[in-house]
Design a protein around this motif. Sequence first.
Motif, PDB file in Angstrom:
ATOM      1  N   VAL A   1      -4.179   2.863  -2.610  1.00 13.73           N
ATOM      2  CA  VAL A   1      -4.203   3.947  -1.608  1.00 13.73           C
ATOM      3  C   VAL A   1      -5.475   4.002  -0.768  1.00 13.73           C
ATOM      4  O   VAL A   1      -5.467   4.567   0.326  1.00 13.73           O
TER       5      VAL A   1
ATOM      6  N   ILE B   1       0.852  -1.185   0.000  1.00 10.20           N
ATOM      7  CA  ILE B   1       0.000   0.000   0.000  1.00 10.20           C
ATOM      8  C   ILE B   1       0.892   1.241   0.000  1.00 10.20           C
ATOM      9  O   ILE B   1       1.842   1.329   0.774  1.00 10.20           O
TER      10      ILE B   1
ATOM     11  N   ARG C   1      -0.866   8.149   1.376  1.00 11.20           N
ATOM     12  CA  ARG C   1      -1.742   9.216   0.876  1.00 11.20           C
ATOM     13  C   ARG C   1      -1.097  10.571   1.146  1.00 11.20           C
ATOM     14  O   ARG C   1      -0.368  10.712   2.130  1.00 11.20           O
TER      15      ARG C   1
ATOM     16  N   TRP D   1      -7.128   1.300   0.245  1.00  8.70           N
ATOM     17  CA  TRP D   1      -7.298   0.048   1.003  1.00  8.70           C
ATOM     18  C   TRP D   1      -7.134   0.353   2.489  1.00  8.70           C
ATOM     19  O   TRP D   1      -6.173   1.008   2.897  1.00  8.70           O
ATOM     20  N   LEU D   2      -8.059  -0.150   3.291  1.00  8.09           N
ATOM     21  CA  LEU D   2      -7.974   0.102   4.738  1.00  8.09           C
ATOM     22  C   LEU D   2      -6.916  -0.797   5.369  1.00  8.09           C
ATOM     23  O   LEU D   2      -6.308  -0.444   6.371  1.00  8.09           O
TER      24      LEU D   2
ATOM     25  N   ARG E   1      -8.632  -6.543   3.933  1.00 13.68           N
ATOM     26  CA  ARG E   1     -10.032  -6.164   4.112  1.00 13.68           C
ATOM     27  C   ARG E   1     -10.943  -6.574   2.956  1.00 13.68           C
ATOM     28  O   ARG E   1     -12.132  -6.830   3.169  1.00 13.68           O
TER      29      ARG E   1
END
Lengths: 315, 355
Positions: free
Chosen positions: A64, A12, A15, A66-67, A71
């Motif tokens: 970006v 990931i 941000r 994706w928690l 998930r």
Amino acid sequence: MKVEFKAYLTGILPRDDYSIDIFKKFEWGIIDEKTYRETVNKLVCKWVDIQVSNKLDFIHDPQVDWLDLFRFYSLIDGISAGPLTRYFENNYFYRKLIISEKVDYEEGVLSFYTHHELLPDDFPWKITLPGPYTMYRLSAVNLDKEEAIDVIGKLVAGAVEEAFNLGYSLVDLHEPSLAYDNYVDEDLVLQLYRYIKRLKLPFHIQTFFGSIFDKMPLMLKLNATFSIDIFEGVDDSVKIPVDRIIIGVIDSRNTLMERFHYISKYVSLIIDNSLVDTVYLTTNCDLDFLPYKSAIEKVLLLNEFKRRFTLEWGR
Amino acid sequence: MGKVIRTQEIGSLRKPPKLMEMWKSYLNKKITFDELLPEIRRVSVENIKKLEEIGLTYVYDGEMHRWEMYYHPVTNIYGFELVGQVRVMENRYFVKAAVRKPIKFLKNYYLDEFLFIKKIAKTIVKIPVTGPYTIADWTFNEYYVEKWFKTLDDMKIIRFNAKRDLVYDLAEKVINPILKELASNGAERIQIDEPAATTHPSEMGVFVDGFNLAVDGVDATVTVHICYSDYSILTPYILEMKTKHFALEFANRDSWKLGTSDKDRPGYSYLRELYIEYGYDGEIGLGVIDVHTDAIESPELIRDRILYAAKFVDPEKIVVNPDCGLRTRRREIAFKKLENMVKGVELAEKELGLL
């Protein structure tokens, strides 16, 4: 010995400040979905531009929004996102997947989270998905062991297959547990990988948060390109009889910029102890552990390392 | 308020919108701290009053004088530089710092707020203080890593030494003088926040030594708060630590079913390990409120969590609290959760025949 060097990102990606604010406001219900989607798309495009301008060999889906890495599986009936749990030795938390019944992968689940439509056609794409062993270790599965292995093996294979169907050329499987766990049950790992192997699609195995030098026999049995995180140490007494290797040369857990002479020493050791003709240079784990600005500086450095290694060993 | 079983808030509450905006203006250098302070104090008084009304045994003001538990120390200790926002979970981020110079004590960044809160509170004040290990763990360690790079080669050893040096410097040069000064100014109860404590099992010795250095010679009741951790890593070190109160998170890992059996209360299984198997006999800060959901725990659920804990712990040694700071929730939700927490304590005391 001549070696080809390639470079790509993994996991990931972080941000920027604006997106952090918008994502939070969207979660709180104070901005609309259109604004949120526009922000996600702009951020994905920024990360694509950064990768293109730094001449990376694969364009990595930035993931970006994706928690956490696991998930997307909670969209499948019978799988839910459970308690917040520390992600290895980091101030970073994921929700433990709770798999409460024998479930199968549902086609379309991954595509709900990917950004393939924003990736440029003239570059090969890649994406990171959880590796089956790490998913097995980090999930709570209310099934017996054999069923759990079967379910997780199929879930991961299903997602990998969907990624290729969406147009990704490479999937890297995040497998920090392979490196982190002191003891790894080889049979368990081989069983977990049997469904992915049957797909006969190329995948990379990313190991970090620990050394895999003491697990080399297992890594070789997996018969896939795997990574070595040089920040976890390099054991020069262990031979690595493979022709392709991934090396984590950028530390995603510290803002300190890596020195080429230090990195070069360990990359040389690995090359000298192996049969490699191709080295994939990457970050040792997700750049999401860094602030956006520092992450970009590290991408520039990755490109610079590729250039210098190519000068030194390249064909 | 419970008669025997005490209650507390862990630390933070969400700031009301006006104060939040003023804090942002201050951080963006649009207003001065003197312009921000009256609003901080107004909300601080409001929070203390509300928490006392709810009936908590120990109170603080929800950390209104601080932007955030990590940001506050690193912007008040020499050697740190803020480098940007980093994700903790999902859509939650914090501004992280890098340590780029050897750290030095600049000032006691908790004293003014403590003196103000002590003056306005009618009940006992418990001041939360971010611990040395957590500050170090949440920081990009540049200076101390560079220092060891000059003499060592192995990155794992360099990382370990650099972390140890930063923790000990923080404990001895910054946190210990702060705690001593707070105690000499009337702080009876000081909570050291160490959510990072068990993050690196191989560094537990560094965490414990750092904690003990920080609290050495401090004339106050010192407690520690640790959350979202694998507590089995902590257990072997508990008796080495200079504290007899561990405030831990349990509700996050528990079920929402009523009942007091092992099956009903999976989130509290560690209490058996701690008290029965390990023989710890100190106080427990019992997390009974999940701070990551708006769902409000019923008084009956709180009651059952306490009754389960009372199977292992003398009720006099239980201090009931949320899992962690409640700034994750809207204020009305946070206060409702705390109200139910106090009601749950009363129900549990009734059940235990303590009323």
